[in-house]
Design a protein around this motif. Sequence first.
Motif, mmCIF file in Angstrom:
data_model
loop_
_atom_site.group_PDB
_atom_site.id
_atom_site.type_symbol
_atom_site.label_atom_id
_atom_site.label_comp_id
_atom_site.label_asym_id
_atom_site.label_seq_id
_atom_site.Cartn_x
_atom_site.Cartn_y
_atom_site.Cartn_z
ATOM 1 N N ALA A 55 0.827 -1.204 0.000
ATOM 2 C CA ALA A 55 0.000 0.000 0.000
ATOM 3 C C ALA A 55 0.865 1.260 0.000
ATOM 4 O O ALA A 55 0.553 2.250 -0.668
ATOM 5 C CB ALA A 55 -0.934 -0.001 1.216
ATOM 6 N N TRP B 249 2.483 1.617 -3.482
ATOM 7 C CA TRP B 249 1.449 2.059 -4.420
ATOM 8 C C TRP B 249 1.124 3.540 -4.205
ATOM 9 O O TRP B 249 0.921 4.286 -5.160
ATOM 10 C CB TRP B 249 0.189 1.223 -4.242
ATOM 11 C CG TRP B 249 0.216 -0.059 -5.016
ATOM 12 C CD1 TRP B 249 1.200 -0.512 -5.832
ATOM 13 C CD2 TRP B 249 -0.818 -1.048 -5.047
ATOM 14 N NE1 TRP B 249 0.859 -1.732 -6.362
ATOM 15 C CE2 TRP B 249 -0.365 -2.081 -5.907
ATOM 16 C CE3 TRP B 249 -2.051 -1.166 -4.432
ATOM 17 C CZ2 TRP B 249 -1.130 -3.214 -6.163
ATOM 18 C CZ3 TRP B 249 -2.804 -2.299 -4.692
ATOM 19 C CH2 TRP B 249 -2.362 -3.309 -5.544
ATOM 20 N N GLU C 223 -3.905 2.750 0.596
ATOM 21 C CA GLU C 223 -3.126 3.360 -0.493
ATOM 22 C C GLU C 223 -3.390 4.858 -0.667
ATOM 23 O O GLU C 223 -2.447 5.651 -0.750
ATOM 24 C CB GLU C 223 -3.394 2.630 -1.813
ATOM 25 C CG GLU C 223 -2.676 3.260 -2.997
ATOM 26 C CD GLU C 223 -3.212 2.767 -4.334
ATOM 27 O OE1 GLU C 223 -2.847 3.353 -5.359
ATOM 28 O OE2 GLU C 223 -3.991 1.795 -4.346
#
Length: 338
Positions: free
Chosen positions: A17, A20, A253
């Motif tokens: 996460a 990203w 994210e």
Amino acid sequence: MRTSSSFVRDVPVLLVAVVWGSSFLAVQRVAEPGTVVAMLVLRFALMLPVLGAFAWPALRRMGRREWLGGALLGLVLSGIFLLETYGAVHTSATNAGLIISLTMVFTPLAESALGRTSLPRAFLAAAGLSVLGIALLTGGGGLKAPSLGDLLMLGAALVRTVHVLTMSRIPAIRGTDSLAATWVQLATATAVFALVAPLAGPAPWTVAASYGPSQWAWLLHLTLLCTLFAFFVQMWAVRTTSPSRVSLLLGTEPLWAAVFGITLAGDHLGPPALFGAVLVLIGTEWGRRTSAPAAQRAVDPESEGDREPEAGPVPTPTPEPDLEPDLESSPASAPASA
């Protein structure tokens, strides 16, 4: 001891996460509007041989219908990457990460519409909260129209939703090895980028020659961490922990995208936009939590093993990721994050 074991399993997923969330900043460091397609060719040309080496045994077992199904998904995936990457270079990293998280709202809404089923009122409230948050975030609290980048990211969120829904409705790839299916999708998307590249700016090798150490570091970050690392962690995680736990961790994210955007990219959010960002985070997470039980109840127990787990996307996924989706929590859609 059990708590310690859960923590060890959670850390790699949380790191996915985080990376990203950093991908939107990374894109801004390696691409400009005129070099987006060339950068995408470089990014996936570096990654495909490595992923292909792992996928080769499963790729040899794939039939014609599976290759065609994967290629169809790859065409959709190429649209996601183009919209996300162009969007990321035309808006702030914070806006990009928060807007793309709307996939988590769009996907259950689309599933509900196609299946003619109702969603909990709490989810509809969460969706409304997210949309209000995006309006405040992109309009600065006034009547200013969203920027081109904001609109492109919104389009990417919609196409991520299409990717997730299409994936769940192509029988040919339902039993396909996720690693092989991902390779076919990414190879198809790379072929699209290579065909478009001569019309969209300088050649990939020209862009590669212009990169300094910093740009190469960010490009390798996108290739190795945001794609390869993320994919393999998800494949491992869904076998060692619950899909809902993976989805919950990957759902952070957009929060990390905001953290990187504000601290490293220097994004400045006025009070209305900051309030909108908070509403997006609350709305998407609330929507994720309220839609999951309804989706689980709707699964036919006899076909539950065939069900795709999210984006995110994302994709993820999502992948992108959501996905996605944003995981789009199916491993095969994970790379759909920018």
